[in-house]
Design a protein around this motif. Structure first.
Motif, PDB file in Angstrom:
ATOM      1  N   VAL A  34      30.266   8.365  12.581  1.00  0.00           N
ATOM      2  CA  VAL A  34      31.433   7.637  12.072  1.00  0.00           C
ATOM      3  C   VAL A  34      31.005   6.347  11.379  1.00  0.00           C
ATOM      4  N   THR A  35      31.925   5.807  10.613  1.00  0.00           N
ATOM      5  CA  THR A  35      31.669   4.587   9.855  1.00  0.00           C
ATOM      6  C   THR A  35      30.952   3.529  10.691  1.00  0.00           C
ATOM      7  N   GLY A  36      29.872   3.035  10.150  1.00  0.00           N
ATOM      8  CA  GLY A  36      29.140   1.975  10.837  1.00  0.00           C
ATOM      9  C   GLY A  36      27.954   2.463  11.636  1.00  0.00           C
ATOM     10  N   ASP A  37      27.956   3.736  11.987  1.00  0.00           N
ATOM     11  CA  ASP A  37      26.813   4.284  12.725  1.00  0.00           C
ATOM     12  C   ASP A  37      25.531   4.077  11.929  1.00  0.00           C
ATOM     13  N   LEU A  38      24.531   3.580  12.613  1.00  0.00           N
ATOM     14  CA  LEU A  38      23.246   3.346  11.967  1.00  0.00           C
ATOM     15  C   LEU A  38      22.397   4.610  12.038  1.00  0.00           C
ATOM     16  N   LEU A  39      21.805   4.970  10.928  1.00  0.00           N
ATOM     17  CA  LEU A  39      20.970   6.162  10.909  1.00  0.00           C
ATOM     18  C   LEU A  39      19.550   5.824  11.316  1.00  0.00           C
ATOM     19  N   PRO A  40      18.817   6.835  11.772  1.00  0.00           N
ATOM     20  CA  PRO A  40      17.402   6.591  12.112  1.00  0.00           C
ATOM     21  C   PRO A  40      16.639   6.182  10.847  1.00  0.00           C
ATOM     22  N   SER A  41      15.672   5.315  10.990  1.00  0.00           N
ATOM     23  CA  SER A  41      14.939   4.811   9.827  1.00  0.00           C
ATOM     24  C   SER A  41      14.135   5.932   9.159  1.00  0.00           C
ATOM     25  N   VAL A  42      13.877   5.762   7.901  1.00  0.00           N
ATOM     26  CA  VAL A  42      13.111   6.772   7.173  1.00  0.00           C
ATOM     27  C   VAL A  42      11.765   7.022   7.845  1.00  0.00           C
ATOM     28  N   ARG A  43      11.174   5.977   8.367  1.00  0.00           N
ATOM     29  CA  ARG A  43       9.863   6.162   9.005  1.00  0.00           C
ATOM     30  C   ARG A  43       9.982   6.921  10.326  1.00  0.00           C
ATOM     31  N   ASP A  44      11.056   6.676  11.058  1.00  0.00           N
ATOM     32  CA  ASP A  44      11.280   7.427  12.297  1.00  0.00           C
ATOM     33  C   ASP A  44      11.464   8.910  12.001  1.00  0.00           C
ATOM     34  N   VAL A  45      12.361   9.200  11.066  1.00  0.00           N
ATOM     35  CA  VAL A  45      12.633  10.599  10.739  1.00  0.00           C
ATOM     36  C   VAL A  45      11.362  11.277  10.237  1.00  0.00           C
ATOM     37  N   ALA A  46      10.656  10.583   9.361  1.00  0.00           N
ATOM     38  CA  ALA A  46       9.443  11.156   8.782  1.00  0.00           C
ATOM     39  C   ALA A  46       8.392  11.412   9.860  1.00  0.00           C
ATOM     40  N   GLY A  47       8.234  10.448  10.759  1.00  0.00           N
ATOM     41  CA  GLY A  47       7.261  10.599  11.827  1.00  0.00           C
ATOM     42  C   GLY A  47       7.628  11.747  12.759  1.00  0.00           C
ATOM     43  N   PHE A  48       8.874  11.781  13.150  1.00  0.00           N
ATOM     44  CA  PHE A  48       9.343  12.798  14.097  1.00  0.00           C
ATOM     45  C   PHE A  48       9.166  14.210  13.550  1.00  0.00           C
ATOM     46  N   HIS A  49       9.454  14.394  12.269  1.00  0.00           N
ATOM     47  CA  HIS A  49       9.397  15.734  11.692  1.00  0.00           C
ATOM     48  C   HIS A  49       8.116  15.984  10.895  1.00  0.00           C
ATOM     49  N   ALA A  50       7.241  15.008  10.901  1.00  0.00           N
ATOM     50  CA  ALA A  50       5.971  15.152  10.181  1.00  0.00           C
ATOM     51  C   ALA A  50       6.196  15.440   8.702  1.00  0.00           C
ATOM     52  N   ILE A  51       7.059  14.675   8.102  1.00  0.00           N
ATOM     53  CA  ILE A  51       7.267  14.797   6.662  1.00  0.00           C
ATOM     54  C   ILE A  51       7.070  13.422   6.034  1.00  0.00           C
ATOM     55  N   ASN A  52       7.150  13.391   4.726  1.00  0.00           N
ATOM     56  CA  ASN A  52       6.866  12.142   4.020  1.00  0.00           C
ATOM     57  C   ASN A  52       8.075  11.199   4.021  1.00  0.00           C
ATOM     58  N   PRO A  53       7.848   9.910   4.297  1.00  0.00           N
ATOM     59  CA  PRO A  53       8.962   8.958   4.319  1.00  0.00           C
ATOM     60  C   PRO A  53       9.758   8.949   3.012  1.00  0.00           C
ATOM     61  N   MET A  54       9.070   9.137   1.900  1.00  0.00           N
ATOM     62  CA  MET A  54       9.771   9.096   0.621  1.00  0.00           C
ATOM     63  C   MET A  54      10.743  10.254   0.470  1.00  0.00           C
ATOM     64  N   THR A  55      10.439  11.362   1.136  1.00  0.00           N
ATOM     65  CA  THR A  55      11.348  12.504   1.092  1.00  0.00           C
ATOM     66  C   THR A  55      12.659  12.148   1.792  1.00  0.00           C
ATOM     67  N   VAL A  56      12.531  11.455   2.905  1.00  0.00           N
ATOM     68  CA  VAL A  56      13.735  11.024   3.624  1.00  0.00           C
ATOM     69  C   VAL A  56      14.493   9.985   2.801  1.00  0.00           C
ATOM     70  N   SER A  57      13.731   9.062   2.220  1.00  0.00           N
ATOM     71  CA  SER A  57      14.350   8.024   1.397  1.00  0.00           C
ATOM     72  C   SER A  57      15.145   8.632   0.249  1.00  0.00           C
ATOM     73  N   ARG A  58      14.573   9.686  -0.312  1.00  0.00           N
ATOM     74  CA  ARG A  58      15.271  10.354  -1.412  1.00  0.00           C
ATOM     75  C   ARG A  58      16.611  10.917  -0.942  1.00  0.00           C
ATOM     76  N   ALA A  59      16.594  11.514   0.226  1.00  0.00           N
ATOM     77  CA  ALA A  59      17.825  12.077   0.781  1.00  0.00           C
ATOM     78  C   ALA A  59      18.848  10.973   1.039  1.00  0.00           C
ATOM     79  N   TYR A  60      18.394   9.886   1.632  1.00  0.00           N
ATOM     80  CA  TYR A  60      19.294   8.770   1.913  1.00  0.00           C
ATOM     81  C   TYR A  60      19.882   8.214   0.621  1.00  0.00           C
ATOM     82  N   GLY A  61      19.026   8.107  -0.403  1.00  0.00           N
ATOM     83  CA  GLY A  61      19.492   7.592  -1.689  1.00  0.00           C
ATOM     84  C   GLY A  61      20.584   8.468  -2.294  1.00  0.00           C
ATOM     85  N   LEU A  62      20.389   9.779  -2.224  1.00  0.00           N
ATOM     86  CA  LEU A  62      21.402  10.690  -2.763  1.00  0.00           C
ATOM     87  C   LEU A  62      22.696  10.576  -1.967  1.00  0.00           C
ATOM     88  N   ALA A  63      22.564  10.475  -0.659  1.00  0.00           N
ATOM     89  CA  ALA A  63      23.752  10.351   0.193  1.00  0.00           C
ATOM     90  C   ALA A  63      24.496   9.056  -0.123  1.00  0.00           C
TER      91      ALA A  63
END
Lengths: 127, 127
Positions: A34-63
């Motif tokens: 819901v409005t105001g909920d903070l999302l996990p940081s790009v580095r957290d998501v990237a680390g957890f799923h073993a993917i590149n931080p920029m890939t997450v950043s790209r998704a966040y940017g599109l959203a």
DNA sequence: CCATGTGTATCAATACAACAATACACTAGG
DNA sequence: CCTAGTGTATTGTTGTATTGATACACATGG
């Protein structure tokens, strides 16, 4: 709001950044975010799923461009204020429409009667 | 057996050659195409849908590797003799399973109850 | 034989996704 | 102030997928 919130399938044909955007759209539409909920940081998501931080950043940017998220400088990304409340059931169902159409087309090509398809889906929806 | 048998969406995310293979699989499973049926030539299909002949050839080649089609040299591609009869309903339903699973997952992320989803799909299946 | 019809091997062009490694601007909290 | 935490812009590389253009081998039927 940890990084395990998002499910990612690295081998799926759909690109990772789009998997993330689509998933966010649904989680927000349903009110699980819901409005105001903070999302996990790009580095957290990237680390957890073993993917590149920029890939997450790209998704966040599109959203963000779509108005789903907003950027809080220095803090991270949050669900945008424009997303006031969970969508109605009709609105949420509309998000499923393209997939339902494709499924119906395939069932027709398979000459499958409605009943077994509906029964199987019903089973899957209850789990 | 003309080229209009196949439906192609050039703008879909799914590549054209795979659209063709998947569609052939369903048409054969349902018995709309039976052993010995001659398929439209790669140039016919390509011309009709304004795509490259090699794209069609690639699809036919993959379908041959899967045992769906066989090559009649100088004549074209035909539904393979190994495809004796239409599949049972259970077998055909199994071809829809991956799509049903994904649909169920999305419905869950949207927190949609089974009923409206099933009702909408039921409507689409009757057309 | 030869014109016409098959499918396809080959190579090139292009686009895309993901990764890697930086560097930067910003903010919260000690 | 300064450290550690945000997201992001940049540049380059890698791997892969898709499509396209061309030329070829082959079989059929007159």
């Amino acid at each position: 709001m940890d990084a395990s919130l998002l499910t990612i399938q690295p081998n799926a044909p759909e690109p990772i950044y789009r998997q993330i955007v689509e998933q966010l759209r649904r989680l927000i539409a349903s009110g699980q975010l819901v409005t105001g909920d903070l999302l996990p940081s790009v580095r957290d998501v990237a680390g957890f799923h073993a993917i590149n931080p920029m890939t997450v950043s790209r998704a966040y940017g599109l959203a963000e461009n779509e108005g789903l998220l907003e950027r809080l400088r220095g803090k991270g990304m949050a669900v945008a204020a424009t997303q006031r409340a969970a969508h109605t059931q009709v609105q949420r169902l509309a998000l499923l429409e393209p997939q339902l159409l494709e499924l119906a087309r395939h069932a027709r090509e398979l000459e499958l009667p409605p009943d077994p398809v509906l029964r199987r889906l019903s089973k899957l929806l209850e789990e």
